[in-house]
Each structure stands twice: as C-alpha cells, then as structure tokens.
Design an enzyme around this catalytic site. Structure first.
Site, PDB file in Angstrom:
ATOM      1  N   ASN A   1     -25.720  37.848 -57.784  1.00 34.15           N
ATOM      2  CA  ASN A   1     -24.812  37.303 -58.802  1.00 34.15           C
ATOM      3  C   ASN A   1     -25.411  37.386 -60.193  1.00 34.15           C
ATOM      4  O   ASN A   1     -24.691  37.376 -61.190  1.00 34.15           O
ATOM      5  CB  ASN A   1     -24.494  35.829 -58.500  1.00 34.15           C
ATOM      6  CG  ASN A   1     -23.331  35.712 -57.560  1.00 34.15           C
ATOM      7  OD1 ASN A   1     -22.646  36.686 -57.280  1.00 34.15           O
ATOM      8  ND2 ASN A   1     -23.121  34.530 -57.036  1.00 34.15           N
TER       9      ASN A   1
ATOM     10  N   ARG B   1     -13.656  23.727 -66.411  1.00 33.67           N
ATOM     11  CA  ARG B   1     -13.019  24.652 -65.473  1.00 33.67           C
ATOM     12  C   ARG B   1     -12.258  23.898 -64.395  1.00 33.67           C
ATOM     13  O   ARG B   1     -11.255  24.380 -63.875  1.00 33.67           O
ATOM     14  CB  ARG B   1     -14.095  25.510 -64.798  1.00 33.67           C
ATOM     15  CG  ARG B   1     -14.758  26.462 -65.749  1.00 33.67           C
ATOM     16  CD  ARG B   1     -15.735  27.331 -64.997  1.00 33.67           C
ATOM     17  NE  ARG B   1     -17.083  26.946 -65.290  1.00 33.67           N
ATOM     18  CZ  ARG B   1     -18.053  27.785 -65.650  1.00 33.67           C
ATOM     19  NH1 ARG B   1     -17.807  29.057 -65.740  1.00 33.67           N
ATOM     20  NH2 ARG B   1     -19.256  27.370 -65.899  1.00 33.67           N
TER      21      ARG B   1
HETATM   22  C1  LIG Z   1     -19.163  36.668 -62.514  1.00 27.43           C
HETATM   23  C2  LIG Z   1     -20.219  35.625 -62.745  1.00 27.43           C
HETATM   24  C3  LIG Z   1     -20.599  35.285 -64.033  1.00 27.43           C
HETATM   25  C4  LIG Z   1     -21.582  34.321 -64.239  1.00 27.43           C
HETATM   26  N1  LIG Z   1     -21.995  34.046 -65.519  1.00 27.43           N
HETATM   27  C5  LIG Z   1     -22.982  33.138 -65.717  1.00 27.43           C
HETATM   28  C6  LIG Z   1     -23.490  32.890 -67.024  1.00 27.43           C
HETATM   29  O1  LIG Z   1     -23.105  33.534 -68.001  1.00 27.43           O
HETATM   30  N2  LIG Z   1     -24.449  31.929 -67.164  1.00 27.43           N
HETATM   31  C7  LIG Z   1     -24.936  31.211 -66.101  1.00 27.43           C
HETATM   32  O2  LIG Z   1     -25.793  30.339 -66.289  1.00 27.43           O
HETATM   33  N3  LIG Z   1     -24.499  31.469 -64.853  1.00 27.43           N
HETATM   34  C8  LIG Z   1     -23.556  32.416 -64.630  1.00 27.43           C
HETATM   35  N4  LIG Z   1     -23.142  32.676 -63.354  1.00 27.43           N
HETATM   36  C9  LIG Z   1     -23.886  32.051 -62.244  1.00 27.43           C
HETATM   37  C10 LIG Z   1     -25.254  32.725 -62.094  1.00 27.43           C
HETATM   38  O3  LIG Z   1     -25.146  34.088 -62.410  1.00 27.43           O
HETATM   39  C11 LIG Z   1     -25.807  32.596 -60.673  1.00 27.43           C
HETATM   40  O4  LIG Z   1     -25.789  31.255 -60.291  1.00 27.43           O
HETATM   41  C12 LIG Z   1     -27.232  33.094 -60.602  1.00 27.43           C
HETATM   42  O5  LIG Z   1     -27.325  34.412 -61.091  1.00 27.43           O
HETATM   43  C13 LIG Z   1     -27.768  33.041 -59.164  1.00 27.43           C
HETATM   44  O6  LIG Z   1     -29.049  33.621 -59.166  1.00 27.43           O
HETATM   45  P1  LIG Z   1     -29.900  33.637 -57.826  1.00 27.43           P
HETATM   46  O7  LIG Z   1     -31.106  34.446 -58.082  1.00 27.43           O
HETATM   47  O8  LIG Z   1     -30.053  32.273 -57.310  1.00 27.43           O
HETATM   48  O9  LIG Z   1     -28.947  34.380 -56.790  1.00 27.43           O
HETATM   49  P2  LIG Z   1     -28.394  35.866 -56.855  1.00 27.43           P
HETATM   50  O10 LIG Z   1     -28.546  36.461 -58.190  1.00 27.43           O
HETATM   51  O11 LIG Z   1     -27.053  35.852 -56.230  1.00 27.43           O
HETATM   52  O12 LIG Z   1     -29.426  36.645 -55.914  1.00 27.43           O
HETATM   53  C14 LIG Z   1     -29.505  36.372 -54.531  1.00 27.43           C
HETATM   54  C15 LIG Z   1     -29.931  37.653 -53.849  1.00 27.43           C
HETATM   55  O13 LIG Z   1     -30.281  37.359 -52.500  1.00 27.43           O
HETATM   56  C16 LIG Z   1     -29.778  38.406 -51.672  1.00 27.43           C
HETATM   57  N5  LIG Z   1     -29.652  37.891 -50.316  1.00 27.43           N
HETATM   58  C17 LIG Z   1     -28.722  37.032 -49.834  1.00 27.43           C
HETATM   59  N6  LIG Z   1     -28.941  36.785 -48.530  1.00 27.43           N
HETATM   60  C18 LIG Z   1     -30.043  37.509 -48.185  1.00 27.43           C
HETATM   61  C19 LIG Z   1     -30.745  37.682 -46.956  1.00 27.43           C
HETATM   62  N7  LIG Z   1     -30.370  37.070 -45.820  1.00 27.43           N
HETATM   63  N8  LIG Z   1     -31.827  38.505 -46.941  1.00 27.43           N
HETATM   64  C20 LIG Z   1     -32.216  39.174 -48.078  1.00 27.43           C
HETATM   65  N9  LIG Z   1     -31.558  39.046 -49.254  1.00 27.43           N
HETATM   66  C21 LIG Z   1     -30.497  38.211 -49.308  1.00 27.43           C
HETATM   67  C22 LIG Z   1     -28.456  38.775 -52.314  1.00 27.43           C
HETATM   68  O14 LIG Z   1     -28.025  40.051 -51.926  1.00 27.43           O
HETATM   69  C23 LIG Z   1     -28.808  38.682 -53.795  1.00 27.43           C
HETATM   70  O15 LIG Z   1     -29.267  39.906 -54.307  1.00 27.43           O
HETATM   71  C24 LIG Z   1     -22.179  33.656 -63.125  1.00 27.43           C
HETATM   72  C25 LIG Z   1     -21.804  33.993 -61.830  1.00 27.43           C
HETATM   73  C26 LIG Z   1     -20.847  34.983 -61.623  1.00 27.43           C
HETATM   74  C27 LIG Z   1     -20.474  35.347 -60.225  1.00 27.43           C
END
Ligand SMILES: Cc1cc2nc3c(=O)[nH]c(=O)nc-3n(C[C@H](O)[C@H](O)[C@H](O)COP(=O)(O)OP(=O)(O)OC[C@H]3O[C@@H](n4cnc5c(N)ncnc54)[C@H](O)[C@@H]3O)c2cc1C
Length: 740
Positions: A273, A571
C-alpha cells in the site's frame, strides 16, 4: 451486512471493462456433452474440478481442494465455479488473496474443456503467418500487443503500449510474453501483485492469436504452471516479512545496526500500500512550518482547545496543559504564520482517533505509541533524506487530517510518490548484503519455548521455504483491507456494510501477519475499526485520484439530489452519508472544474474511454446517460450555482469555487471502499509484540499497518506513513540489538 444493488450504468461499465479485458466469447450451440474431471496444482495441493457440458455449453462446475487454506483458497473454491458457469468459460477474475487456488481451478477447467473438445483441437491446421495486434483493458487503460506467428507457432509477443503502474507491472510485462512463447499457451499463472496486467497481456494476445486463426483448445492443451523446486532453508539474524514502507525501513535499520537481514515479500515487487499511497507524511518542523501563512480556521481551532479541561482528557492531560500554554503564547504574539507543535500533533491524533463502537465501547489511541510516532516522525523524515530522496513538497492539510503538517515526496514521472523512497531503501539493502526474496509468502511463525525463531513460507511456484531468525522476526505485512471476510468478522463500527465492499488497497493486504501472530498467541487491538474512502470506484475500488479539487465536489444521489456537505469533516461522515443513499452516488462536474483539475484533458478523455467518467455535451444528455431524472439534476445544480454565487449553501458547504454550468458535463460514479484498517497486532513502543496477557513475545516485532493501537478508531490523513517509518525503524533497531 446488506446486499447492494448495482445500477444499470455500473453493470454496463463492469461489462465494458470485462469485455475489453477478456474478449467476447459466445457459447457454442453444439459440442460435447458429459462430465469431465481434471485437476491442477493449487496452493496446498491438487485442486480437483468436474465440468458438466451440455452441447458444448458449461452448465455446472464443482471444485474441491482439501489442502487449500480455509478462509483464503476456500473462497475461490466456493466462488469461482459459479462465476465460470455464468461466464461460459474459465477466463474469469480470480478471487482476491487466493490467486494460486483461483488459477488452479481455471487451469483445471480449461484442461477439462480441452479433453471434452479434443476433436476441435485436432482441427487446428496452423496459423496464418504475420504480425497481429491485440488490445485489452489493463489497470489504467488499454494495453496493446503485437503478436508474430509462423504457420506452426507463436514466434513473439511484444507489449507495444500500456498505461500500467510503474514497477508493479514490470515482472508481468517481462515474464508473461516470454512464457507465452516458450510454452505456446495462454493458460499461465498471473504474476503475483500484477494479476490485472498479466491477464490483460494474455487477453490481448488471445485477441491477436484468434485473428491469426489460432485455436484456443490447441493452446490450452499446453497449460503451464511452474513446478515447485527443492525446499529452501536459510538463516539470518533478522527476518523481515513484507516489503512496504514499514518492512523496508525495518530491514535497512536492522542492517545499519549490524544485523544480517533477509526480507521476504509475497508480491513480485516491493511496495504494498505504500506504493499505492499519496505518501502524505505528517510531522512537525516549526522552523519550516513557521514560514507558512496561518490557514483559515486554525486560530478558531486553537482557541477552542483553550476551552478544554485537561481533567476531561486524563490520558493526555499533561499534553493538553503544555499545549494550552503554547497556544496562549502564540495567540499573544504575531499570528501571521502558522503554529504547530509535537503536543498539538499528539493531542489531535488522540482526539481524532477516539470512536465508539456499535457495542457501545469507546476506543482511544495508545498514548505511548502516539507520543512515539509524533515525537520521532520528523527524525524519520530526515533519515529518508539521507538516501538522496528528492525534496518533499510544501506542507498541506491531507484528506482526513486535522492540520497543515503533511508533506509528500515530489511526484516523479511514474506518478507514484512512494516509489523513490521505496526504491532507495531497496537499493541500500541490495548494495549492503541483505537478501530480498520476492514471490515468497510467509505462512507461519516458527516458535521454540514461546519465543519466535523463524518463519515458514512458500514461493509462488509452491517451493517450501524455512527461514531461521537468530535474533528476531519483524512482521510488516500491512493491513487487511483486501480481506473483506476479516473486516466483516470483526466490524464493530459500520452499520449495514454492503457485502460486496471493495477496497482501495493492494490485493495483498490480506492481514497475513495478523493471522500468523494471533495463531501463536499475540494480542490484537482495535480490529473492529476500518476506515472507508468515500470516493472510490464502484467497479474497482480505486481512489478518485484527485480528479478535481474537493471544493468543486458536487455529490448527487441516484435521484439527482445532493445529500451531504461535500466538505463535511472526516471520511467517516461522508462515507456514512454515501452508504445511506444506496450503492453508489455521482460526482458531477463541468468543463470549468475539469480545466481546474489536476491533469491534462487527455487524461480525462482516457477515463471517459475506460468507462470511469461519463461525458455528455449537455446536462440533459448526461442525465439520460446516468439514468438520473433530468429535472431533479438541473434543479440541484441551479441551487448549487446560486450557493456558489451567494456563498450560502443549504447543506453548509463554505468553500465553493466554480459553478457547474459549462458543458461538456461529466459524472463519475463513486462508492465508499475499505481504505485503511486501524486494528492489528498489539505492540509496545519498542515495537515488540505482546501476547494476550500483555507480555512480550520474545523474538517478535511488528510495525506498520499490521499493528493496532495508535490510530484507535480513526486514522488521521498523513499519519499512516509517519507510523510505518517511525515504527519500522524502531523495530529494525531493536531486533538487531537483541541479545539471544
Ligand atoms: C490508495 C492509498 C492512498 C494512501 N495515501 C496515504 C497518504 O497519503 N498518507 C498516509 O499516511 N497514508 C496513506 N495511505 C495508507 C498508507 O499508505 C498505508 O497504511 C501504509 O503504506 C502501510 O505500510 P506498511 O508497510 O505497513 O504496509 P504495505 O505498504 O501494505 O506493505 C506490506 C507488504 O507486505 C506484503 N505481504 C503481505 N502479506 C505477506 C506475507 N504473508 N508474506 C510476505 N509478504 C507479505 C505485501 O505484499 C506488501 O508489500 C494510503 C493507502 C492507500 C491504499
């Protein structure tokens, strides 16, 4: 849950997209009859299908896969057979989160059809030599291929134009054409994380091959699925699961603190994400913000905080007291330039996160976690600068955020704000000895005497992987926005959620880390709270992509009436209002608004071609196209235009810039979709995972959207990106420093 009614227009959009993607295939009136049983390799083992044909038409499909994962692969087993019968062929969309099981069912059905139609296959007597063009709908518009065939075979497949998402689509664009040529088939597994692009290449190639006299049964007979390799076993001091912002920052920080690192990612590329996101990132830097002029409403908001009694906010009373002193000092001086402080950031995160669930309980954020995020967010941003990342854009107030404290990296030519940061971190890992394993899905945590000692995983070809973590495992698998079953199971906030709710998230946000951690006794927090994005696509769940400025939003329900102040705070308010008017609403725009929008006219025209925007020269024609009463729509716009001119709106909208009266007119169907999941694994401010008794689970850390607690019942805009980089770094540092 409530059943939703998809309107005629949307059905026609869905059909437009799916016909473009799959090519039209009519059901033949004559052909074989009988039952045909075959199998194909799924995620856990063989998936068996039986196809019943009557005169060549599929009348029934059954599937069973005893080794597929309950709640994931089983969804494909339950849903795909009916979809295949309805479509009359196996070229249907897979079930989100169950790609391997979905592909196994589709492959087995195709094999059964080949067996049944064996005589047709023999009738293939070669291609008509030449180069043919085929087109299909990809993620962001049409994708075109050129296919060259000799008499006997497909000689080459070249994707000559596409609008697919940078980075995410690369493995599909490289791999699918070469697999088609190598195996002479169009029955192939989609690339993980690039399913739509993979299927678009296959559909476009099919289109071209059929023009060359190709025979699908002949090609289907070569159906290809990669074989599992020998089991892989590896060691590292720190194993990180998930290559989004949290995982990459955890892996880099662990490496910088001297640990050996393996990072695994279930997609074929990094990002999750974080790559999809606008990457608005909240942090406080009074030196820079102090040069930004004070925004409308900020003084009133600060004055309102002076009215509050700290004793009414016991968890953050100390913070509020300090904040009130800061506000008094600020208001007594020059207020030309804006005020911000870490205390204001903490207080706003806390109060905006507070929500009451359907069961009457109130959830508030974990103050230790909030303080950690708000205090360290600017440091984390400065750390990102050290990877030679472009300047961040000027401060803005993000959607769903309370203050002017968000900045996002400059957009690059890919339009993906997160990409430069993610690629810089990936490059650092690769240049400094870390190992990254893509297409590797963690399935379970390995434990010994209550401590986590590693991870079990599977490559997409089924190869088993065992990773031993000498120090710790860090879970960074993101949220569960693409796992509606998990959302519905825990929902404690939204009334009457439609059962076909879509998501803005990447399809791999299926809550895997939460499931793995819960299985070994981890505590979960706030799972009942999910944030919806009100302005998502009713067909794909995709976001509105800032097509026009929010002050130009005019939302009308299917009867042509406005139903909410489009700039109402939060939202949640907009989503609840949108859910209450039915399955969809429209954003109505005129040419002035489009001209003031964020893209060139050609971008909007492409959206019209793709069926995402409806365009008409006159309002009457638009009303007809979207099946809304013209008189009602005209009255709504007349009232809105009068409100723009007088500045007084009956629904209370205060910022209105353009009237809506200059043709052509546009309508964009919208609907709330799951956007962010606040709940997740319980951690402390060291990013250590806690068990159900509140004790630390040794050897296990978690960071990012897979955790719960900071955002409580409502995540403020721009706070998620702050959260993932702050806690990713904390987890990486602490995991690397762990003595075992
Ligand atoms: C369209 C959109 C716009 C957004 N805009 C904003 C913004 O402007 N500002 C803000 O603060 N937040 C925003 N958000 C929220 C924010 O982007 C996310 O909460 C954040 O990027 C999550 O980061 P993360 O590293 O926790 O997870 P992610 O970036 O989702 O990464 C998780 C990774 O783990 C991998 N994965 C999952 N399960 C497994 C497994 N079993 N084994 C191996 N790999 C796995 C996935 O494939 C993924 O690559 C937005 C979200 C979306 C969807």
């Amino acid at each position: 849950m409530k059943k939703s009614r998809i309107p005629t227009l949307l059905l026609s959009i869905v059909m437009l997209l799916s016909l473009a993607a799959c090519g039209q295939e009519s059901k033949s009136a004559s052909g074989p009859s009988g039952e045909y049983s075959t199998s194909a390799k799924g995620f856990g083992g063989d998936v068996n299908v039986t196809v019943t044909l009557e005169n060549g038409v599929i009348v029934a499909v059954t599937a069973e896969g005893p080794s597929e994962t309950a709640g994931v692969g089983s969804n494909a087993i339950d849903q795909l057979p009916d979809a295949i019968v309805a479509a009359g062929n196996a070229d249907v969309d897979g079930v989100s989160g169950a790609t391997m099981t979905s592909n196994a069912i589709k492959t087995a059905v195709k094999k059964a059809l080949n067996e049944a139609r064996g005589t047709e296959q023999e009738a293939f007597d070669g291609y008509t030599e030449g180069t043919y063009t085929g087109t299909a709908q990809g993620n962001n518009g049409p994708l075109k291929v050129e296919v060259t065939v000799s008499k006997d075979k497909i000689e080459s497949v070249e994707v000559v134009s596409n609008n697919e998402t940078a980075l995410l689509s690369v493995p599909a664009l490289e791999r699918i054409p070469s697999e088609i040529v190598e195996h002479q088939t169009l029955t192939l597994d989609a690339v993980s994380g690039a399913t739509v692009t993979s299927n678009a290449i296959i559909a476009a190639t099919k289109n071209a091959v059929l023009q060359a006299g190709g025979n699908m049964a002949y090609l289907d007979a070569n159906a290809y699925a990669p074989e599992a390799g020998d089991p892989i076993e590896k060691d590292a001091e720190v194993v990180v699961v998930g290559a989004g912002g949290a995982g990459l920052s955890a892996a880099v920080t662990a490496l910088q603190n001297g640990a050996s690192v393996i990072l695994i990612e279930k997609n074929a590329t990094l990002g999750g994400n974080t790559l999809q996101s606008g990457c608005g990132w909240c942090s406080v830097n009074p030196e820079v913000q102090g040069k930004v002029e004070t925004k409308a409403g900020q003084i009133e908001t600060l004055q309102s905080y002076l009215e509050l009694k700290p004793a009414d906010y016991p968890a953050v009373a100390d913070v509020l007291e300090v904040l009130q002193g800061q506000i008094r000092d600020y208001l007594a001086g020059d207020t030309t330039y804006m005020f911000d402080s870490v205390e204001l950031f903490i207080f706003q995160t806390y109060i905006m996160g507070t929500r009451t669930g359907l069961d009457g309980t109130t959830i508030t954020g974990n103050v230790d976690l909030i303080k950690t995020m708000c205090t360290q967010s600017e440091d984390a941003r400065q750390w990102i600068y050290s990877f030679d990342i472009d300047e961040f854009r000027n401060y803005n107030t993000p959607i769903g955020g309370p203050w002017h404290r968000s900045r996002e990296p400059q957009k690059n030519e890919t339009g993906k704000n997160g990409l430069p940061m993610l690629q810089a971190l990936e490059t650092y890992l690769l240049n400094n000895g870390a190992e990254i394993m893509y297409e590797t899905r963690a399935t379970d945590l390995i434990t010994k005497k209550g401590a986590v000692t590693g991870v079990l995983a599977k490559k997409t070809d089924g190869t088993p992987v065992t990773l031993h973590a000498k120090k710790a495992v860090i879970l960074c698998t993101g949220g569960y926005g693409a796992n509606s079953e998990m959302v519905f199971k825990h929902n404690n906030y939204w009334k009457d959620l439609p059962d076909d709710l879509l998501t803005t998230n990447c399809k791999t946000s299926t809550g895997d880390g939460i499931t793995m951690a819960e299985k070994i006794g981890a505590q979960l927090t706030g799972m009942g709270f999910v944030q919806l994005m009100p302005t998502s696509s009713p067909v794909t769940g995709d976001t509105f992509k800032s097509m026009i400025e929010p002050y130009d939003f005019i939302f009308v329900d299917p009867t042509g009436n406005r139903f909410i102040n489009e700039m109402a705070e939060g939202r949640d308010t907009l989503s609840a209002a949108a859910l209450s008017v039915g399955s969809y609403f429209y954003v109505i725009m005129d040419q002035q608004m489009i001209d003031n929008g964020n893209y060139d006219q050609s971008w909007y025209d492409a959206k019209v071609d793709a069926g995402i925007l409806v365009k008409a020269d006159t309002l009457e024609e638009l009303a007809k196209k979207i099946d809304v009463d013209y008189n009602a729509l005209q009255k709504t716009l007349n009232n809105y235009n009068a409100a723009v001119k007088s500045g007084v709106d009956s629904l209370g909208k205060t910022e209105m810039v353009h009237t809506c009266e200059v043709g052509p007119f546009y309508a964009c169907p919208r609907r709330p979709a799951i956007h962010y999941t606040m709940g997740g694994i319980t951690i402390n401010s060291n990013a250590q995972v806690l068990d159900t008794d509140g004790n630390v689970i040794k050897g296990l850390y978690a960071a990012g959207e897979t955790t719960g607690g900071i955002h409580a019942g409502n995540r403020c805009g721009g706070n998620a990106v702050a959260d993932i980089f702050v806690f990713g770094r904390i987890a990486g540092k602490n995991a690397a420093s762990l003595k075992k």
